[in-house]
Design a protein around this motif. Structure first.
Motif, mmCIF file in Angstrom:
data_model
loop_
_atom_site.group_PDB
_atom_site.id
_atom_site.type_symbol
_atom_site.label_atom_id
_atom_site.label_comp_id
_atom_site.label_asym_id
_atom_site.label_seq_id
_atom_site.Cartn_x
_atom_site.Cartn_y
_atom_site.Cartn_z
ATOM 1 N N UNK A 154 -5.426 -7.288 8.028
ATOM 2 C CA UNK A 154 -5.358 -5.817 7.981
ATOM 3 C C UNK A 154 -6.096 -5.229 9.174
ATOM 4 N N UNK A 155 -7.273 -5.780 9.453
ATOM 5 C CA UNK A 155 -8.025 -5.304 10.622
ATOM 6 C C UNK A 155 -7.230 -5.551 11.908
ATOM 7 N N UNK A 156 -6.576 -6.718 11.983
ATOM 8 C CA UNK A 156 -5.784 -7.032 13.175
ATOM 9 C C UNK A 156 -4.637 -6.068 13.383
ATOM 10 N N UNK A 157 -3.933 -5.707 12.298
ATOM 11 C CA UNK A 157 -2.823 -4.755 12.416
ATOM 12 C C UNK A 157 -3.324 -3.355 12.777
ATOM 13 N N UNK A 158 -4.477 -2.977 12.231
ATOM 14 C CA UNK A 158 -5.081 -1.690 12.604
ATOM 15 C C UNK A 158 -5.546 -1.729 14.058
ATOM 16 N N UNK A 159 -6.034 -2.875 14.471
ATOM 17 C CA UNK A 159 -6.464 -3.058 15.858
ATOM 18 C C UNK A 159 -5.278 -2.876 16.808
#
Length: 281
Positions: free
Chosen positions: A84-89
């Protein structure tokens, strides 16, 4: 697990702790305000089973303890929190603040350098060859030779979707000064093609740069193709000219035959008239 047992009193929080991992050095810290904004979460929530727990984990002001990393339930949520953090990143780096952070990191060479020797250690930009998770690992893009390479630095668990396919071109278009042509110093000489020599002499049978050889072959094929096209066009023109001459000769012959036939008819008529006069006398 209670939240007190999951996290230590580390002041950096989960985001700083996550980005500080040795394998996560390509990642930037995403603003908490960006993560809390529901608009930025559109299209992400439905992909995960522990979405709410994962978001809570990401926004924790403290970092996990060692014992938490041995808990299976924690690891399940942690894996989803990482993605999730990666996609937000991947969305954050397209904002003005996110791209500015990435620009500075690019200029500092944080993402490594191009392995191609003639790119002269050109700084590279992270890129993902697929927008979907668990499809392709992170790669790096060289803006000079415009090729994609495996990064030399360890990025074992960085998914290519954390950056996406469009980011290098977006960064270069947003900051034109990053393009290599603006980075050359005055009087800098760059050798483009390598040509092998022995004590200053060319080596027989050695073509040098394969890239140059490929370009020359393509140019040769193009020349041959154009030559063949010109030859075909010339043959067609010669055939048309030949047919035209034949038609002209046929027309001229027909005209001569018509003229001869007309002349014979005139002679025959003249002869008949003379015979009629003789008969009257």
């Amino acid at each position: 697990m209670s939240e007190e047992s999951q996290y230590s009193e580390h002041p950096g929080g989960w985001i700083e702790w996550f980005c500080a991992h040795e394998d996560h050095q390509f990642l930037s810290e995403v603003d908490e305000e960006f993560i809390r904004d529901p608009f930025n979460l559109i299209g992400i929530k439905g992909k995960f089973n522990f979405f709410n727990e994962a978001i809570s984990m990401i926004l924790q002001p403290t970092s996990p303890e060692d014992q938490d990393l041995e808990d299976e339930r924690f690891l399940e949520v942690y894996q989803e929190a990482s993605d999730i953090y990666g996609l937000l990143h991947a969305r954050f780096i397209f904002t003005s603040k996110g791209s500015a952070i990435m620009r500075e990191r690019f200029l500092q060479g944080k993402f490594g350098h191009c392995p191609r020797i003639y790119c002269e250690k050109q700084n590279v930009i992270p890129i993902g060859l697929c927008e979907d998770l668990k499809t392709a690992r992170i790669k790096v893009f060289c803006p000079r030779c415009e090729e994609v390479y495996m990064p030399k630095k360890k990025c074992a668990d960085i998914d290519g979707a954390y950056f996406g396919k469009s980011f290098p071109q977006y960064l270069l278009m947003t900051y034109p000064d990053l393009h290599p042509k603006f980075q050359l110093l005055p009087d800098t000489q760059i050798q483009v093609d390598f040509e092998p020599t022995l004590f200053g002499f060319k080596i027989a049978g050695k073509q040098g740069s394969k890239i140059k050889k490929i370009e020359q072959q393509q140019q040769y094929n193009h020349t041959i193709t154009q030559s063949n096209i010109s030859s075909i066009e010339q043959n067609i023109l010669l055939q048309e000219q030949k047919q035209y001459r034949i038609q002209k000769q046929q027309q001229h012959q027909e005209q001569q035959e018509d003229h001869q036939q007309q002349s014979d008819q005139n002679k025959e008529q003249t002869h008949k008239k003379k015979n009629k006069k003789k008969h009257k006398h």
